[in-house]
Design a protein around this motif. Structure first.
Motif, PDB file in Angstrom:
ATOM      1  N   VAL A  87      -7.808  -4.122   4.011  1.00 50.96           N
ATOM      2  CA  VAL A  87      -6.869  -3.115   3.513  1.00 50.96           C
ATOM      3  C   VAL A  87      -5.450  -3.273   4.032  1.00 50.96           C
ATOM      4  O   VAL A  87      -4.542  -2.596   3.552  1.00 50.96           O
ATOM      5  CB  VAL A  87      -7.368  -1.687   3.853  1.00 50.96           C
ATOM      6  N   GLU A  88      -5.222  -4.155   4.987  1.00 47.92           N
ATOM      7  CA  GLU A  88      -3.857  -4.319   5.498  1.00 47.92           C
ATOM      8  C   GLU A  88      -3.135  -5.409   4.732  1.00 47.92           C
ATOM      9  O   GLU A  88      -3.667  -6.499   4.519  1.00 47.92           O
ATOM     10  CB  GLU A  88      -3.864  -4.647   6.995  1.00 47.92           C
ATOM     11  N   ILE A  89      -1.907  -5.109   4.323  1.00 41.41           N
ATOM     12  CA  ILE A  89      -1.001  -6.067   3.705  1.00 41.41           C
ATOM     13  C   ILE A  89       0.306  -5.999   4.480  1.00 41.41           C
ATOM     14  O   ILE A  89       0.875  -4.911   4.650  1.00 41.41           O
ATOM     15  CB  ILE A  89      -0.751  -5.753   2.217  1.00 41.41           C
ATOM     16  N   ARG A  90       0.769  -7.132   4.972  1.00 42.68           N
ATOM     17  CA  ARG A  90       1.931  -7.124   5.867  1.00 42.68           C
ATOM     18  C   ARG A  90       3.177  -6.539   5.221  1.00 42.68           C
ATOM     19  O   ARG A  90       4.025  -5.988   5.896  1.00 42.68           O
ATOM     20  CB  ARG A  90       2.213  -8.556   6.342  1.00 42.68           C
ATOM     21  N   THR A  91       3.274  -6.687   3.909  1.00 43.16           N
ATOM     22  CA  THR A  91       4.489  -6.234   3.225  1.00 43.16           C
ATOM     23  C   THR A  91       4.362  -4.825   2.662  1.00 43.16           C
ATOM     24  O   THR A  91       5.265  -4.361   1.976  1.00 43.16           O
ATOM     25  CB  THR A  91       4.835  -7.203   2.088  1.00 43.16           C
ATOM     26  N   ALA A  92       3.228  -4.157   2.918  1.00 44.29           N
ATOM     27  CA  ALA A  92       3.022  -2.823   2.351  1.00 44.29           C
ATOM     28  C   ALA A  92       2.650  -1.840   3.447  1.00 44.29           C
ATOM     29  O   ALA A  92       2.074  -2.209   4.477  1.00 44.29           O
ATOM     30  CB  ALA A  92       1.926  -2.858   1.278  1.00 44.29           C
ATOM     31  N   ASP A  93       2.983  -0.572   3.219  1.00 43.12           N
ATOM     32  CA  ASP A  93       2.621   0.485   4.161  1.00 43.12           C
ATOM     33  C   ASP A  93       1.107   0.702   4.108  1.00 43.12           C
ATOM     34  O   ASP A  93       0.504   0.746   3.037  1.00 43.12           O
ATOM     35  CB  ASP A  93       3.359   1.773   3.786  1.00 43.12           C
ATOM     36  N   LEU A  94       0.485   0.838   5.296  1.00 45.29           N
ATOM     37  CA  LEU A  94      -0.969   0.979   5.359  1.00 45.29           C
ATOM     38  C   LEU A  94      -1.442   2.233   4.632  1.00 45.29           C
ATOM     39  O   LEU A  94      -2.476   2.209   3.950  1.00 45.29           O
ATOM     40  CB  LEU A  94      -1.436   0.990   6.812  1.00 45.29           C
ATOM     41  N   ASP A  95      -0.709   3.328   4.757  1.00 49.23           N
ATOM     42  CA  ASP A  95      -1.128   4.559   4.075  1.00 49.23           C
ATOM     43  C   ASP A  95      -1.188   4.359   2.566  1.00 49.23           C
ATOM     44  O   ASP A  95      -2.080   4.881   1.886  1.00 49.23           O
ATOM     45  CB  ASP A  95      -0.168   5.697   4.419  1.00 49.23           C
ATOM     46  N   THR A  96      -0.228   3.598   2.041  1.00 54.50           N
ATOM     47  CA  THR A  96      -0.220   3.328   0.600  1.00 54.50           C
ATOM     48  C   THR A  96      -1.437   2.514   0.193  1.00 54.50           C
ATOM     49  O   THR A  96      -2.108   2.808  -0.811  1.00 54.50           O
ATOM     50  CB  THR A  96       1.068   2.577   0.210  1.00 54.50           C
TER      51      THR A  96
END
Length: 534
Positions: free
Chosen positions: A482-491
């Motif tokens: 679920v983690e993407i370096r370029t995106a907010d984790l909550d999103t």
């Protein structure tokens, strides 16, 4: 090849002088000294000759200061201001402009030397030789500097290659870039396949194809045999194409053969022999071949260690999950890409006297050490669970274990204890991605309360108790999904929650959907554990 101490190699000299007698005399002296002379009578003719020279500029120009259409000073300025001819050495001559001020102006405006007429033939030839020696030395230094920059870049490229294909492209392209021409290479891939790569020139595509078995040993026989180190040898065109009939190089071949360890296959880089115009060029090819051999050895070692780490990592994970009446389980585990480091993600399901304990966790960091610690934590977790400790007590004992055996290592871990009747969930989360609880009526929501990571020496709160009606589902994941370096984790978590809500009820189908939607092209391990309670 360098100029001798007694003279210089023959040169092509452009003489610009409107006086035919002077031009004849200068031409005669220069030709007797072995030089080729091109004579013209005006500045425009001289500049036009320079601009029309298709790849064969003269080596030096002798320019009279007093010309009928412009001054020799202006000709020199225009020569030096043109990037194509800026390197051309210029000797100015004059029978009238002979004062110190004239000399100074000529030198300021582009001349490399200045001679007064009448000129002694010995002085002229010595000045031509000295100017050529200096110009050629400067050109060699500039050329070497350019090639050293290319060698530095090529070395960085081969060392930063993350796979054999990119390594082959970097090494072959590096040889083409350093020596400014076509190149070929032969390597043994980590899968023990001889590979032949070719390139037509700098910044052109690299073509790679299998090579026949045994060709590396035959190439090594021309250079190192079984020794280590690096050696450059010259092969005739027929010798080269007898070994590699499909190769594109023509003429005689300069072959660099490098090996870092006995018993290892060599790295072979080849360029046209004509590309090695000096001992410096040969050393550059040697250095690139040696760097390529070291980089390929490091890549092989990494691949071997990575395979060992994966085998170790998988040996620590459960082969299957327990069968418990009223509870369906499904899991997925995907290691990171073959070029990523080994991680410490894990999952577990243990039947205990208090119910079914579900666990998912991640040792912080990526290395064989992380995988080893993961195995230690998982085995201790199973032991503490079988002893009957509740979730928060298990976390406390794991905290003590890490503090004693693995100081400085931190672990995220989420524990869910399912009561024997499956109607209650006790959730204790030590800094991990929150579990997603899908209520049959209220829909999915993340269980957000959590305590600190394991390994910090901090106390862990008692678990949260949730009512667990029939039809409830549970999804537990590691951050690799679920983690993407370029995106907010909550999103990302919100998107993940919505995908689960709209996804299939069947756990196996849900796992496949989540991996397909969120698990592509990730550089971290992924663990996914799902449960459905009847």
């Amino acid at each position: 090849m360098t100029d001798s101490a007694q003279g210089v190699l023959p040169a092509t000299v452009l003489v610009i002088d409107d006086n035919e007698s002077t031009r004849y005399v200068l031409t005669s002296w220069l030709r007797r000294a072995g030089h080729t002379v091109v004579g013209v009578g005006t500045g425009e003719e001289g500049l036009a000759r320079l601009h029309s020279a298709a790849g064969s500029l003269p080596d030096i120009a002798i320019i009279d200061v007093r010309l009928p259409d412009m001054s020799g000073f202006e000709v020199s300025e225009r020569v030096k201001s043109d990037p194509r001819t800026a390197h051309l050495p210029v000797i100015q001559i004059s029978a009238a402009a002979i004062t110190p001020d004239d000399h100074a102006e000529g030198l300021r405006r582009g001349a490399d030397a200045y001679l007064d007429q009448p000129i002694d033939p010995g002085e002229l030839l010595a000045t031509v030789d000295a100017t050529l020696r200096y110009a050629r030395a400067r050109q060699r230094a500039e050329r070497l500097a350019t090639r050293l920059i290319a060698l530095n870049q090529a070395t960085l490229d081969v060392y930063s290659a993350v796979g054999f294909h990119s390594f082959a492209s970097a090494a072959t392209g590096g040889a083409a870039g350093v020596l400014a021409g076509p190149a070929s290479a032969v390597f043994l891939s980590p899968q023990a396949q001889a590979v032949h790569s070719m390139i037509d020139g700098p910044r052109t595509p690299v073509r790679t194809r299998p090579a026949r078995s045994g060709v590396l040993e035959q190439l090594a026989a021309h250079g190192l045999n079984q020794d280590t180190g690096v050696k450059v040898v010259h092969l005739s065109n027929s010798q080269w194409h007898a070994l590699l009939p499909a190769d594109h190089l023509s003429g005689d071949i300069a072959l660099a053969v490098a090996r870092t360890k006995r018993g290892r296959p060599p790295v072979c880089l080849a360029v046209p022999a004509s590309a090695l115009q000096s001992a410096d060029d040969e050393q550059l090819l040697q250095q690139l071949a040696n760097a390529s051999a070291l980089a390929l050895e490091a890549l092989r070692t990494y691949n071997e260690e990575h395979a060992l780490g994966l085998a170790l990592q998988r040996s620590f994970l459960p082969k299957e999950l327990p069968t418990v009446p009223g509870i369906k389980l499904a899991f997925r585990y995907l290691p990171a890409s073959e070029h990523a480091e080994i991680g410490g993600d894990f999952y577990e399901a243990v039947r205990t006297a208090n119910g079914l304990l579900l666990a998912i966790g991640d040792v912080v960091g990526h290395s064989v050490t992380a995988a080893t610690v993961m195995g230690e934590v998982r085995h201790a977790l199973r032991a503490y669970a079988i002893e009957g400790h509740p979730p928060h007590r298990i976390l406390e004992r794991l905290e003590q274990l890490l503090g004693q055996s693995q100081p400085g290592i931190t672990v995220t871990l989420c524990l869910v204890l399912v009561a024997p009747d499956a109607r209650r969930l006790d959730i204790a989360n030590a800094g991990h991605i929150p579990p997603l609880v899908i209520h049959p009526e209220e829909g999915p929501r993340f269980h957000l309360p959590h305590g600190p990571l394991l390994g910090l020496g901090l106390p862990h709160p008692a678990p949260t108790v949730l009512r667990n009606p029939p039809g409830t589902r549970l999804v537990m994941v590691t951050d690799g999904l679920v983690e993407i370096r370029t995106a907010d984790l909550d999103t990302t978590l919100a998107e993940f929650r919505d995908a689960v809500a709209a996804g299939p009820d069947d756990l196996e189908e849900l796992c496949d959907l989540l991996l397909d939607r969120f698990g592509q092209n990730k550089d971290d391990d992924i663990a996914l554990l799902t449960a459905r309670f009847a």
